[in-house]
Design a protein around this motif. Structure first.
Motif, PDB file in Angstrom:
ATOM      1  N   GLU A 120       0.827  -1.205   0.000  1.00 31.01           N
ATOM      2  CA  GLU A 120       0.000   0.000   0.000  1.00 31.01           C
ATOM      3  C   GLU A 120       0.863   1.259   0.000  1.00 31.01           C
ATOM      4  OE1 GLU A 120      -2.574  -0.504   3.363  1.00 31.01           O
ATOM      5  OE2 GLU A 120      -3.609  -2.205   2.449  1.00 31.01           O
ATOM      6  N   LYS A 121       1.936   1.262   0.811  1.00 29.64           N
ATOM      7  CA  LYS A 121       2.833   2.419   0.888  1.00 29.64           C
ATOM      8  C   LYS A 121       3.514   2.695  -0.447  1.00 29.64           C
ATOM      9  CE  LYS A 121       3.866   2.011   5.803  1.00 29.64           C
ATOM     10  NZ  LYS A 121       4.864   1.621   6.803  1.00 29.64           N
ATOM     11  N   LYS A 122       3.756   1.650  -1.207  1.00 39.18           N
ATOM     12  CA  LYS A 122       4.415   1.794  -2.511  1.00 39.18           C
ATOM     13  C   LYS A 122       3.416   2.024  -3.648  1.00 39.18           C
ATOM     14  CE  LYS A 122       8.666   0.813  -1.182  1.00 39.18           C
ATOM     15  NZ  LYS A 122       9.772   1.721  -1.302  1.00 39.18           N
ATOM     16  N   GLY A 123       2.110   1.969  -3.323  1.00 34.92           N
ATOM     17  CA  GLY A 123       1.100   2.132  -4.362  1.00 34.92           C
ATOM     18  C   GLY A 123       1.086   0.955  -5.320  1.00 34.92           C
ATOM     19  N   PHE A 124       1.280  -0.247  -4.779  1.00 37.17           N
ATOM     20  CA  PHE A 124       1.375  -1.445  -5.600  1.00 37.17           C
ATOM     21  C   PHE A 124       0.297  -2.433  -5.178  1.00 37.17           C
ATOM     22  CE2 PHE A 124       3.060  -5.677  -6.570  1.00 37.17           C
ATOM     23  CZ  PHE A 124       3.442  -5.509  -7.889  1.00 37.17           C
ATOM     24  N   LEU A 125      -0.402  -3.009  -6.158  1.00 38.70           N
ATOM     25  CA  LEU A 125      -1.439  -3.996  -5.887  1.00 38.70           C
ATOM     26  C   LEU A 125      -1.028  -5.341  -6.475  1.00 38.70           C
ATOM     27  CD1 LEU A 125      -4.267  -4.754  -4.848  1.00 38.70           C
ATOM     28  CD2 LEU A 125      -5.132  -4.087  -7.102  1.00 38.70           C
ATOM     29  N   PRO A 126      -0.553  -6.274  -5.645  1.00 37.66           N
ATOM     30  CA  PRO A 126      -0.174  -7.594  -6.174  1.00 37.66           C
ATOM     31  C   PRO A 126      -1.411  -8.368  -6.625  1.00 37.66           C
ATOM     32  CG  PRO A 126       0.116  -7.512  -3.786  1.00 37.66           C
ATOM     33  CD  PRO A 126      -0.332  -6.160  -4.216  1.00 37.66           C
ATOM     34  N   ASP A 127      -1.297  -9.041  -7.771  1.00 33.36           N
ATOM     35  CA  ASP A 127      -2.422  -9.863  -8.221  1.00 33.36           C
ATOM     36  C   ASP A 127      -2.044 -11.327  -8.432  1.00 33.36           C
ATOM     37  OD1 ASP A 127      -1.042  -9.786 -10.616  1.00 33.36           O
ATOM     38  OD2 ASP A 127      -2.793  -9.298 -11.826  1.00 33.36           O
ATOM     39  N   SER A 128      -0.753 -11.640  -8.365  1.00 32.72           N
ATOM     40  CA  SER A 128      -0.328 -13.036  -8.401  1.00 32.72           C
ATOM     41  C   SER A 128       1.065 -13.136  -7.794  1.00 32.72           C
ATOM     42  CB  SER A 128      -0.333 -13.586  -9.827  1.00 32.72           C
ATOM     43  OG  SER A 128       0.658 -12.951 -10.598  1.00 32.72           O
ATOM     44  N   HIS A 129       1.444 -14.350  -7.464  1.00 30.61           N
ATOM     45  CA  HIS A 129       2.762 -14.555  -6.882  1.00 30.61           C
ATOM     46  C   HIS A 129       3.109 -16.034  -6.915  1.00 30.61           C
ATOM     47  CE1 HIS A 129       0.040 -15.400  -3.544  1.00 30.61           C
ATOM     48  NE2 HIS A 129       0.987 -16.186  -3.077  1.00 30.61           N
ATOM     49  N   LYS A 130       4.372 -16.308  -6.670  1.00 30.39           N
ATOM     50  CA  LYS A 130       4.817 -17.683  -6.443  1.00 30.39           C
ATOM     51  C   LYS A 130       5.830 -17.622  -5.316  1.00 30.39           C
ATOM     52  CE  LYS A 130       8.410 -17.727  -9.965  1.00 30.39           C
ATOM     53  NZ  LYS A 130       8.950 -18.418 -11.110  1.00 30.39           N
ATOM     54  N   PHE A 131       5.945 -18.713  -4.617  1.00 26.73           N
ATOM     55  CA  PHE A 131       6.825 -18.759  -3.471  1.00 26.73           C
ATOM     56  C   PHE A 131       7.635 -20.041  -3.563  1.00 26.73           C
ATOM     57  CE2 PHE A 131       7.917 -19.425   0.999  1.00 26.73           C
ATOM     58  CZ  PHE A 131       8.314 -18.152   1.373  1.00 26.73           C
ATOM     59  N   GLU A 132       8.938 -19.907  -3.742  1.00 27.75           N
ATOM     60  CA  GLU A 132       9.813 -21.061  -3.879  1.00 27.75           C
ATOM     61  C   GLU A 132      10.965 -20.940  -2.888  1.00 27.75           C
ATOM     62  OE1 GLU A 132       9.066 -21.484  -8.670  1.00 27.75           O
ATOM     63  OE2 GLU A 132      10.942 -20.630  -7.944  1.00 27.75           O
ATOM     64  N   ILE A 133      11.207 -22.029  -2.189  1.00 27.84           N
ATOM     65  CA  ILE A 133      12.322 -22.094  -1.254  1.00 27.84           C
ATOM     66  C   ILE A 133      13.271 -23.168  -1.781  1.00 27.84           C
ATOM     67  CG2 ILE A 133      13.042 -22.589   1.106  1.00 27.84           C
ATOM     68  CD1 ILE A 133      10.170 -21.862   1.969  1.00 27.84           C
ATOM     69  N   TYR A 134      14.534 -22.804  -1.946  1.00 24.64           N
ATOM     70  CA  TYR A 134      15.533 -23.736  -2.470  1.00 24.64           C
ATOM     71  C   TYR A 134      16.421 -24.229  -1.338  1.00 24.64           C
ATOM     72  CZ  TYR A 134      14.022 -21.831  -6.902  1.00 24.64           C
ATOM     73  OH  TYR A 134      13.252 -21.443  -7.975  1.00 24.64           O
ATOM     74  N   GLY A 135      16.748 -25.511  -1.377  1.00 19.21           N
ATOM     75  CA  GLY A 135      17.603 -26.108  -0.361  1.00 19.21           C
ATOM     76  C   GLY A 135      17.840 -27.562  -0.689  1.00 19.21           C
ATOM     77  N   PHE A 136      17.886 -28.411   0.332  1.00 16.10           N
ATOM     78  CA  PHE A 136      18.169 -29.827   0.138  1.00 16.10           C
ATOM     79  C   PHE A 136      17.158 -30.662   0.903  1.00 16.10           C
ATOM     80  CE2 PHE A 136      22.084 -27.467  -0.365  1.00 16.10           C
ATOM     81  CZ  PHE A 136      22.522 -27.936  -1.602  1.00 16.10           C
ATOM     82  N   CYS A 137      16.623 -31.691   0.235  1.00 17.06           N
ATOM     83  CA  CYS A 137      15.660 -32.590   0.883  1.00 17.06           C
ATOM     84  C   CYS A 137      16.398 -33.497   1.881  1.00 17.06           C
ATOM     85  CB  CYS A 137      14.923 -33.432  -0.164  1.00 17.06           C
ATOM     86  SG  CYS A 137      15.954 -34.635  -1.029  1.00 17.06           S
ATOM     87  N   LYS A 138      15.624 -34.209   2.688  1.00 17.90           N
ATOM     88  CA  LYS A 138      16.199 -35.053   3.736  1.00 17.90           C
ATOM     89  C   LYS A 138      17.159 -36.098   3.162  1.00 17.90           C
ATOM     90  CE  LYS A 138      13.220 -37.132   6.495  1.00 17.90           C
ATOM     91  NZ  LYS A 138      12.437 -38.025   7.361  1.00 17.90           N
ATOM     92  N   GLU A 139      16.762 -36.734   2.051  1.00 13.41           N
ATOM     93  CA  GLU A 139      17.608 -37.770   1.456  1.00 13.41           C
ATOM     94  C   GLU A 139      18.932 -37.199   0.965  1.00 13.41           C
ATOM     95  OE1 GLU A 139      14.321 -37.425   0.673  1.00 13.41           O
ATOM     96  OE2 GLU A 139      13.617 -39.178   1.788  1.00 13.41           O
ATOM     97  N   CYS A 140      18.902 -36.053   0.337  1.00 18.05           N
ATOM     98  CA  CYS A 140      20.126 -35.436  -0.169  1.00 18.05           C
ATOM     99  C   CYS A 140      21.009 -34.920   0.972  1.00 18.05           C
ATOM    100  CB  CYS A 140      19.810 -34.333  -1.169  1.00 18.05           C
ATOM    101  SG  CYS A 140      19.154 -34.990  -2.722  1.00 18.05           S
ATOM    102  N   LEU A 141      20.387 -34.473   2.053  1.00 20.35           N
ATOM    103  CA  LEU A 141      21.172 -34.046   3.227  1.00 20.35           C
ATOM    104  C   LEU A 141      21.911 -35.232   3.815  1.00 20.35           C
ATOM    105  CD1 LEU A 141      18.839 -31.553   5.120  1.00 20.35           C
ATOM    106  CD2 LEU A 141      21.090 -31.070   4.135  1.00 20.35           C
ATOM    107  N   LEU A 142      21.274 -36.392   3.851  1.00 19.49           N
ATOM    108  CA  LEU A 142      21.933 -37.588   4.380  1.00 19.49           C
ATOM    109  C   LEU A 142      23.085 -38.004   3.476  1.00 19.49           C
ATOM    110  CD1 LEU A 142      18.824 -39.685   5.521  1.00 19.49           C
ATOM    111  CD2 LEU A 142      20.458 -38.460   6.967  1.00 19.49           C
ATOM    112  N   ASP A 143      22.935 -37.824   2.158  1.00 21.15           N
ATOM    113  CA  ASP A 143      24.008 -38.145   1.206  1.00 21.15           C
ATOM    114  C   ASP A 143      25.199 -37.234   1.368  1.00 21.15           C
ATOM    115  OD1 ASP A 143      22.576 -40.208   0.139  1.00 21.15           O
ATOM    116  OD2 ASP A 143      21.930 -39.110  -1.645  1.00 21.15           O
ATOM    117  N   LYS A 144      24.985 -35.984   1.829  1.00 18.19           N
ATOM    118  CA  LYS A 144      26.072 -35.013   1.971  1.00 18.19           C
ATOM    119  C   LYS A 144      26.984 -35.326   3.153  1.00 18.19           C
ATOM    120  CE  LYS A 144      25.343 -30.638   0.788  1.00 18.19           C
ATOM    121  NZ  LYS A 144      24.860 -29.264   0.891  1.00 18.19           N
ATOM    122  N   LYS A 145      26.449 -36.080   4.116  1.00 19.93           N
ATOM    123  CA  LYS A 145      27.211 -36.351   5.344  1.00 19.93           C
ATOM    124  C   LYS A 145      28.196 -37.472   5.165  1.00 19.93           C
ATOM    125  CE  LYS A 145      23.724 -34.474   8.335  1.00 19.93           C
ATOM    126  NZ  LYS A 145      22.840 -34.645   9.419  1.00 19.93           N
TER     127      LYS A 145
END
Length: 145
Positions: A120-145
């Motif tokens: 609102e302060k920026k005078g912007f009205l969002p009408d769509s979005h996506k949300f992605e978090i990048y990292g490592f799944c449990k199986e890949c974390l176990l492989d790294k150890k």
């Protein structure tokens, strides 16, 4: 109506023919719905089902699917483009493993917790979005150890 038939109808509604090649490519994407796939991986899997297809057909149809909105493309830090089938019309909220490409969909939307006064302060009205978090799944974390 099941999700596969809905995808087929979506293709036809957008004016494209539902060819056997398109069905085969979609089948591969559906079978691997929990993973991001490079075009070469898709090609490899499609060849096991239909030897009468070439790489340019895969790539051309991925672009069509992307334009229709039934596939999403994600570029990871390695600069490569990966594809995933989209079944729902709503926003996509995902956790993506940078090693194996596994995608876990979040059930709730973190965007709902954002203070809207920022926009609102920026005078912007969002009408769509996506949300992605990048990292490592449990199986890949176990492989790294």
């Amino acid at each position: 109506m099941d999700k596969t038939n809905a995808l087929y109808e979506n293709i036809q509604e957008k004016g494209y023919k539902l060819t056997n090649h398109r069905k085969t490519i979609l089948d591969v994407l559906i079978e691997n719905k929990d993973y991001l796939l490079e075009p070469s991986e898709i090609f490899e899997k499609v060849l096991k089902k239909n030897k009468d297809i070439n790489f340019s057909t895969i790539y051309r149809n991925l672009e069509i699917f992307l334009n229709i909105g039934i596939v999403r493309k994600i570029s990871l830090e390695n600069g490569k483009g990966y594809y995933q089938i989209i079944f729902e019309d709503h926003h996509i909220h995902s956790m993506i493993c940078k090693k194996c490409g596994r995608v876990e969909t979040l059930k709730s939307c973190p965007f709902e917790k954002i203070d809207m006064t920022i926009f609102e302060k920026k005078g912007f009205l969002p009408d769509s979005h996506k949300f992605e978090i990048y990292g490592f799944c449990k199986e890949c974390l176990l492989d790294k150890k």
